[in-house]
Design a protein around this motif. Structure first.
Motif, PDB file in Angstrom:
ATOM      1  N   UNK A  65       0.875  -1.171   0.000  1.00  0.00           N
ATOM      2  CA  UNK A  65       0.000   0.000   0.000  1.00  0.00           C
ATOM      3  C   UNK A  65       0.916   1.226   0.000  1.00  0.00           C
ATOM      4  N   UNK A  66       0.900   1.996  -1.068  1.00  0.00           N
ATOM      5  CA  UNK A  66       1.879   3.058  -1.251  1.00  0.00           C
ATOM      6  C   UNK A  66       1.586   4.272  -0.371  1.00  0.00           C
ATOM      7  N   UNK A  67       2.633   5.049  -0.103  1.00  0.00           N
ATOM      8  CA  UNK A  67       2.479   6.265   0.693  1.00  0.00           C
ATOM      9  C   UNK A  67       1.540   7.273   0.024  1.00  0.00           C
ATOM     10  N   UNK A  68       1.677   7.539  -1.287  1.00  0.00           N
ATOM     11  CA  UNK A  68       0.734   8.483  -1.921  1.00  0.00           C
ATOM     12  C   UNK A  68      -0.723   8.045  -1.773  1.00  0.00           C
ATOM     13  N   UNK A  69      -0.968   6.747  -1.828  1.00  0.00           N
ATOM     14  CA  UNK A  69      -2.338   6.260  -1.674  1.00  0.00           C
ATOM     15  C   UNK A  69      -2.861   6.529  -0.269  1.00  0.00           C
ATOM     16  N   UNK A  70      -2.030   6.309   0.732  1.00  0.00           N
ATOM     17  CA  UNK A  70      -2.447   6.547   2.116  1.00  0.00           C
ATOM     18  C   UNK A  70      -2.602   8.050   2.387  1.00  0.00           C
ATOM     19  N   UNK A  71      -1.717   8.868   1.837  1.00  0.00           N
ATOM     20  CA  UNK A  71      -1.836  10.314   2.030  1.00  0.00           C
ATOM     21  C   UNK A  71      -3.113  10.856   1.393  1.00  0.00           C
ATOM     22  N   UNK A  72      -3.461  10.340   0.217  1.00  0.00           N
ATOM     23  CA  UNK A  72      -4.699  10.768  -0.431  1.00  0.00           C
ATOM     24  C   UNK A  72      -5.913  10.347   0.400  1.00  0.00           C
ATOM     25  N   UNK A  73      -5.869   9.158   0.978  1.00  0.00           N
ATOM     26  CA  UNK A  73      -6.960   8.698   1.842  1.00  0.00           C
ATOM     27  C   UNK A  73      -7.077   9.588   3.082  1.00  0.00           C
ATOM     28  N   UNK A  74      -5.945   9.964   3.668  1.00  0.00           N
ATOM     29  CA  UNK A  74      -5.912  10.838   4.840  1.00  0.00           C
ATOM     30  C   UNK A  74      -6.523  12.197   4.495  1.00  0.00           C
ATOM     31  N   UNK A  75      -6.127  12.750   3.365  1.00  0.00           N
ATOM     32  CA  UNK A  75      -6.629  14.060   2.941  1.00  0.00           C
ATOM     33  C   UNK A  75      -8.146  14.026   2.734  1.00  0.00           C
ATOM     34  N   UNK A  76      -8.635  12.980   2.082  1.00  0.00           N
ATOM     35  CA  UNK A  76     -10.079  12.856   1.843  1.00  0.00           C
ATOM     36  C   UNK A  76     -10.846  12.747   3.151  1.00  0.00           C
ATOM     37  N   UNK A  77     -10.311  11.990   4.102  1.00  0.00           N
ATOM     38  CA  UNK A  77     -10.974  11.824   5.406  1.00  0.00           C
ATOM     39  C   UNK A  77     -11.097  13.169   6.120  1.00  0.00           C
ATOM     40  N   UNK A  78     -10.027  13.963   6.123  1.00  0.00           N
ATOM     41  CA  UNK A  78     -10.060  15.261   6.796  1.00  0.00           C
ATOM     42  C   UNK A  78     -11.007  16.210   6.080  1.00  0.00           C
ATOM     43  N   UNK A 122     -11.872  -9.784   2.003  1.00  0.00           N
ATOM     44  CA  UNK A 122     -12.781  -9.845   3.144  1.00  0.00           C
ATOM     45  C   UNK A 122     -12.124 -10.142   4.473  1.00  0.00           C
ATOM     46  N   UNK A 123     -10.807 -10.426   4.495  1.00  0.00           N
ATOM     47  CA  UNK A 123     -10.110 -10.721   5.743  1.00  0.00           C
ATOM     48  C   UNK A 123      -9.291  -9.516   6.181  1.00  0.00           C
ATOM     49  N   UNK A 124      -9.333  -9.215   7.491  1.00  0.00           N
ATOM     50  CA  UNK A 124      -8.652  -8.040   8.021  1.00  0.00           C
ATOM     51  C   UNK A 124      -7.140  -8.274   8.058  1.00  0.00           C
ATOM     52  N   UNK A 125      -6.402  -7.220   7.706  1.00  0.00           N
ATOM     53  CA  UNK A 125      -4.946  -7.227   7.803  1.00  0.00           C
ATOM     54  C   UNK A 125      -4.524  -6.310   8.953  1.00  0.00           C
ATOM     55  N   UNK A 126      -3.225  -6.219   9.187  1.00  0.00           N
ATOM     56  CA  UNK A 126      -2.721  -5.389  10.285  1.00  0.00           C
ATOM     57  C   UNK A 126      -3.059  -3.917  10.044  1.00  0.00           C
ATOM     58  N   UNK A 127      -3.471  -3.168  11.091  1.00  0.00           N
ATOM     59  CA  UNK A 127      -3.825  -1.750  10.912  1.00  0.00           C
ATOM     60  C   UNK A 127      -2.612  -0.893  10.566  1.00  0.00           C
ATOM     61  N   UNK A 128      -2.883   0.230   9.913  1.00  0.00           N
ATOM     62  CA  UNK A 128      -1.863   1.216   9.571  1.00  0.00           C
ATOM     63  C   UNK A 128      -2.263   2.533  10.222  1.00  0.00           C
ATOM     64  N   UNK A 178       2.690  -2.003   9.072  1.00  0.00           N
ATOM     65  CA  UNK A 178       3.111  -2.812   7.925  1.00  0.00           C
ATOM     66  C   UNK A 178       2.239  -2.481   6.718  1.00  0.00           C
ATOM     67  N   UNK A 179       2.861  -1.905   5.687  1.00  0.00           N
ATOM     68  CA  UNK A 179       2.116  -1.503   4.491  1.00  0.00           C
ATOM     69  C   UNK A 179       2.045  -2.612   3.448  1.00  0.00           C
ATOM     70  N   UNK A 180       2.632  -3.773   3.748  1.00  0.00           N
ATOM     71  CA  UNK A 180       2.565  -4.906   2.826  1.00  0.00           C
ATOM     72  C   UNK A 180       1.476  -5.866   3.314  1.00  0.00           C
ATOM     73  N   UNK A 181       0.511  -6.138   2.469  1.00  0.00           N
ATOM     74  CA  UNK A 181      -0.621  -7.002   2.819  1.00  0.00           C
ATOM     75  C   UNK A 181      -0.637  -8.203   1.882  1.00  0.00           C
ATOM     76  N   UNK A 182      -1.403  -9.258   2.205  1.00  0.00           N
ATOM     77  CA  UNK A 182      -1.449 -10.431   1.320  1.00  0.00           C
ATOM     78  C   UNK A 182      -1.965 -10.079  -0.071  1.00  0.00           C
ATOM     79  N   UNK A 183      -1.654 -10.947  -1.023  1.00  0.00           N
ATOM     80  CA  UNK A 183      -2.162 -10.774  -2.377  1.00  0.00           C
ATOM     81  C   UNK A 183      -3.668 -10.992  -2.395  1.00  0.00           C
ATOM     82  N   UNK A 184      -4.352 -10.244  -3.253  1.00  0.00           N
ATOM     83  CA  UNK A 184      -5.797 -10.373  -3.359  1.00  0.00           C
ATOM     84  C   UNK A 184      -6.457  -9.024  -3.547  1.00  0.00           C
ATOM     85  N   UNK A 185      -7.787  -9.030  -3.584  1.00  0.00           N
ATOM     86  CA  UNK A 185      -8.565  -7.800  -3.731  1.00  0.00           C
ATOM     87  C   UNK A 185      -8.651  -7.098  -2.382  1.00  0.00           C
TER      88      UNK A 185
END
Length: 359
Positions: free
Chosen positions: A152-165, A218-224, A184-191
């Motif tokens: 999960x890339x940093x630009x993607x997370x920053x854009x999500x943060x900006x939209x939330x605010x 549909x399965x939860x991964x570690x929070x960021x 941990x920004x690395x998650x299992x393969x899948x949708x």
């Protein structure tokens, strides 16, 4: 007894044996015993034949098997099997038997795990007769296993943060800076999907932290965890002239100016209509931002006002005239002098020029 046989008397009990029947029984017993012996012999012969035929075949099969355990491998799923780590040359049945060996849990996505080579070799050999002595197995001392994942890339997370605010500040201008990412920004393969915990940050300004919860298939991964500084700008009420302590604030006394709320004291008022008609608790200088602690509601009853005193008890109501001895806001208790009895009594302010005594 008239037949070929004999009778034996034992006490009062007589037992008669027929010699022909006895002979027939003996023959049958002999034949049954002989049959069992033959059956056991046949079974032993079959087993020995199988062993003689199969064992050499297995040994030959083992000699034809070559197993090479890779020093580094990548896996995808939660659990590892030998098939994820080895290269095998040999019959399909042998390859399947080795590939299905369970080796435990995989590391977290993007992480590595070190496994002793001896453990893998022992598991492989335990699946074959004679511990697979005829097999060729090459195993490193330590095997490194890494689990594949998606980042999960940093630009993607920053854009999500900006939209939330942006959704939280409801159209007010803001600036987001000094964004930091933990977890941990690395998650299992899948949708995958990213969800922001909506229970956090009701007041968006200053240092803000949010929790992002990824889900993969549909399965939860570690929070960021995301944190950043939010400069929130809004129009706040300011004094247009000096306002003395106890002075009633009028419309012409106040105005609006843009302010960075993130660096301002709490309680700044942003709606002029809520300030008009209030009373200054202390002196307010011209140009000052007006906070909620600087003003109070104007008294409904002021000291010296003539008021109507209403006394109620059960179904009886008595009305008298009095004089307020102190200022009072709606619902507050003040001392009131009854003009008829000249006595001071406590009463609750219920409206302009009206107080109530409850017995």
């Amino acid at each position: 007894n008239g037949r070929k046989g004999w009778t034996l008397m034992m006490g009062t009990e007589f037992r008669t044996y027929d010699s022909k029947i006895h002979e027939r029984v003996a023959v049958l017993d002999f034949r049954a015993g002989t049959f069992r012996i033959c059956l056991v012999s046949v079974l032993m012969f079959v087993i020995l034949t199988i062993l003689c035929l199969v064992l050499p075949a297995l040994v030959r099969a083992e000699k034809a098997v070559s197993v090479q355990v890779r020093p580094f491998s990548q896996v995808v799923g939660k659990n590892m099997t030998a098939g994820d780590l080895v290269d095998i040359e040999g019959p399909e049945s042998v390859r399947k038997r080795i590939n299905d060996i369970h080796l435990g849990s995989s590391p977290m996505p993007g992480k590595q795990k070190r496994i002793p080579g001896s453990m893998i070799e022992n598991k492989i050999r335990s699946r074959f007769p004679n511990k697979g002595q005829g097999m060729s197995i090459v195993v490193p001392g330590i095997i490194v296993v890494e689990r594949k994942g998606q980042e999960i890339t940093e630009p993607e997370l920053q854009a999500l943060f900006y939209t939330h605010i942006s959704e939280k500040v409801e159209g007010r201008p803001f600036r987001l800076k000094d964004v930091k990412i933990r977890g941990n920004r690395v998650v299992p393969l899948g949708s995958r999907t990213l969800k922001v915990d909506e229970r956090q940050n009701r007041n968006i300004k200053g240092r803000v932290t949010v929790t992002v919860r990824p889900e993969v298939d549909g399965e939860k991964a570690s929070p960021i965890y995301l944190s950043g500084w939010v400069d929130l700008f809004d129009q706040v009420v300011t004094a247009q002239r000096d306002i003395p302590r106890g002075g009633t604030i009028k419309k012409e006394d106040i105005g609006l100016s843009k302010q960075n709320l993130s660096k301002s004291p709490p309680g700044l008022l942003t709606v002029p209509e809520k300030v008009e008609g209030t009373v200054a608790r202390s002196r307010i200088e011209k140009g000052s931002y007006i906070r909620d602690t600087m003003v109070a509601e104007a008294p409904v009853v002021r000291k010296g006002d003539v008021v109507k005193i209403v006394a109620s008890s059960g179904g009886l109501t008595v009305v008298a005239q009095g004089v307020a001895r102190e200022d009072g806001r709606m619902g507050e208790q003040v001392m009131v002098e009854n003009t008829r009895s000249s006595k001071n009594v406590p009463a609750r302010v219920v409206g302009p020029g009206s107080v109530e005594i409850v017995f």
